[in-house]
Design an enzyme around this catalytic site. Structure first.
Site, mmCIF file in Angstrom:
data_model
loop_
_atom_site.group_PDB
_atom_site.id
_atom_site.type_symbol
_atom_site.label_atom_id
_atom_site.label_comp_id
_atom_site.label_asym_id
_atom_site.label_seq_id
_atom_site.Cartn_x
_atom_site.Cartn_y
_atom_site.Cartn_z
ATOM 1 N N CYS A 172 0.830 -1.201 0.000
ATOM 2 C CA CYS A 172 0.000 0.000 0.000
ATOM 3 C C CYS A 172 0.869 1.258 0.000
ATOM 4 O O CYS A 172 1.848 1.338 0.741
ATOM 5 C CB CYS A 172 -0.917 0.004 1.221
ATOM 6 S SG CYS A 172 -2.035 1.420 1.277
ATOM 7 N N CYS B 168 0.228 5.021 6.858
ATOM 8 C CA CYS B 168 -0.427 4.834 8.153
ATOM 9 C C CYS B 168 0.572 4.195 9.119
ATOM 10 O O CYS B 168 1.076 3.089 8.870
ATOM 11 C CB CYS B 168 -1.654 3.956 8.011
ATOM 12 S SG CYS B 168 -2.820 4.533 6.744
ATOM 13 N N CYS C 212 0.234 0.473 10.316
ATOM 14 C CA CYS C 212 -0.141 -0.579 9.374
ATOM 15 C C CYS C 212 1.052 -1.343 8.801
ATOM 16 O O CYS C 212 1.927 -0.751 8.155
ATOM 17 C CB CYS C 212 -0.965 0.021 8.239
ATOM 18 S SG CYS C 212 -1.579 -1.236 7.092
ATOM 19 N N CYS D 61 -16.377 -9.569 5.683
ATOM 20 C CA CYS D 61 -15.742 -8.318 5.279
ATOM 21 C C CYS D 61 -14.498 -8.607 4.443
ATOM 22 O O CYS D 61 -13.695 -9.471 4.805
ATOM 23 C CB CYS D 61 -15.351 -7.500 6.509
ATOM 24 S SG CYS D 61 -16.718 -7.227 7.657
ATOM 25 N N CYS E 285 -19.376 -6.826 3.504
ATOM 26 C CA CYS E 285 -18.759 -5.545 3.807
ATOM 27 C C CYS E 285 -17.427 -5.464 3.060
ATOM 28 O O CYS E 285 -16.788 -6.490 2.801
ATOM 29 C CB CYS E 285 -18.522 -5.428 5.315
ATOM 30 S SG CYS E 285 -17.675 -3.923 5.844
ATOM 31 N N CYS F 194 -19.714 1.768 8.345
ATOM 32 C CA CYS F 194 -18.914 1.198 9.430
ATOM 33 C C CYS F 194 -17.690 2.089 9.589
ATOM 34 O O CYS F 194 -16.862 2.175 8.683
ATOM 35 C CB CYS F 194 -18.508 -0.234 9.082
ATOM 36 S SG CYS F 194 -17.409 -1.009 10.310
ATOM 37 N N ARG G 140 -18.287 -2.463 17.876
ATOM 38 C CA ARG G 140 -17.518 -3.692 17.670
ATOM 39 C C ARG G 140 -16.227 -3.696 18.472
ATOM 40 O O ARG G 140 -15.404 -2.783 18.358
ATOM 41 C CB ARG G 140 -17.201 -3.890 16.185
ATOM 42 C CG ARG G 140 -16.461 -5.217 15.896
ATOM 43 C CD ARG G 140 -16.328 -5.469 14.414
ATOM 44 N NE ARG G 140 -17.635 -5.533 13.790
ATOM 45 C CZ ARG G 140 -17.981 -4.854 12.694
ATOM 46 N NH1 ARG G 140 -17.115 -4.059 12.107
ATOM 47 N NH2 ARG G 140 -19.183 -4.970 12.190
#
Length: 347
Positions: A60, A64, A67, A104, A136, A196, A268
């Protein structure tokens, strides 16, 4: 659940001071209040079981700080291209057999591009939807057109976390803005897809950052249908690798405050459960959490498996929530009988 006249009204006009007053209550008082709100709006003891699969991992371009899938960090996460439809649909079937009612799919993309890979994801969405699962996706930023295509394919929910407060955001991510996050949420909402959106605690943020993030979520024109509360799972090779573990009391404060601010929302208990004994998870459920991810991995980090969660559900007397179950404003429920799945966690 109580009658509508006994139910606290939904609000989208919370002030920071009001949220601070809730967040800083003595923790036992906070748990009691959140539990009372939970009983008014939700079927207590009922927990939604979700499974999250990384359909495209690593590489990616974002930065972040938490991550392990960011290309710029040196982690042990292997890079793999978009999985085949057969592999994804087989994983969805296994998740359903394990007791999940929401499946998901996450892709390590900065944003969705209108290409063959997106077409393949749309096919995956169609296939999972046909199984009777709530499907999702979390694919990064989407525009209005892409959100509409996902809706047409049968997407039930879209995850796009705020992660932290707007004030702290640039300390964690510099490759996109907070406004970008909010724009994607708005595009998803316009398409009629369930939202979400939550965040991560343990990034080095202050309590006021946590309160500010909840302030944004609770004051959206419509509350997110699902708010994941994640505890950072530090991964070697990322800038936040040395962050200390978040305590259960920090998770409880976030979950309970979210429950009071957003009574109809599924809150959640997400990343970080692998390090939490059942006693700590039970406190989170008591504070208003009513959704979990189950399955051996949460994208790339360890997560409790179905057998562990089955044992926990039996011990705590929890019941898996049916798929496609929507809460009405009066606290009652509306089920979709044609597709609703009555789950049972696998042995």
């Amino acid at each position: 659940m109580t009658d509508a006249q006994n139910t606290a009204p939904l609000r989208t006009d919370w002030s920071m001071d009001e949220i601070r007053a809730i967040y800083y209550k003595p923790v036992l008082e906070l748990i009691v209040e959140a539990s009372q709100v939970h009983q008014q709006y939700q079927a207590t003891g009922e927990v939604q079981v979700c499974t999250l699969l990384s359909v495209k991992t690593g590489g990616c371009p974002e930065d972040c700080a938490y991550c392990p899938q960011a290309a710029r960090y040196h982690t042990d996460v292997p890079v793999h291209k978009l999985l085949s439809n057969d592999v994804v649909l087989d994983a969805a079937r296994q998740a359903k057999e394990g007791g999940s009612t929401r499946f998901c799919m996450g892709a390590a993309w900065r944003e969705v591009r209108d290409n063959r890979d997106f077409d393949r994801v749309l096919e995956m969405v169609e296939g999972v939807n046909e199984m009777g699962l709530e499907v999702c996706c979390t694919l990064g930023m989407v525009n209005e057109y892409q959100a509409e295509r996902l809706k047409q394919a049968g997407l039930y929910a879209y995850n796009h976390n705020l992660d932290t407060s707007e004030e702290n955001y640039s300390n964690i991510i510099t490759t996109r803005t907070y406004g970008d996050r909010l724009n994607t949420i708005e595009n998803v909402r316009k398409a009629g897809i369930s939202v979400c959106s939550g965040g991560i605690i343990g990034l080095g943020e202050t309590d006021d950052d946590r309160i500010a993030m909840l302030h944004v979520l609770a004051n959206l024109p419509q509350h997110p249908e699902s708010v994941p509360v994640n505890a950072l799972v530090p991964v070697e090779g990322t800038p936040l690798a040395e962050q200390p573990r978040v305590s259960v009391w920090e998770m409880v404060r976030m979950i309970a405050t979210a429950r009071i601010l957003m009574p109809q929302t599924m809150v959640r208990l997400s990343a970080g459960r692998q390090e939490m004994p059942v006693s700590e998870q039970a406190l989170c459920f008591l504070a208003g959490a009513n959704s979990i991810f189950s399955g051996d991995k949460l994208l790339t980090t360890p997560n409790p498996g179905f057998a562990d969660d089955k044992a926990m559900f039996e011990l705590l007397g929890l019941t898996p929530r049916k798929s496609f179950k929507a809460e009405t404003p009066c606290g009652g429920t509306v089920d979709a009988p044609a597709t609703a799945q009555t789950p049972a966690l696998a042995e």
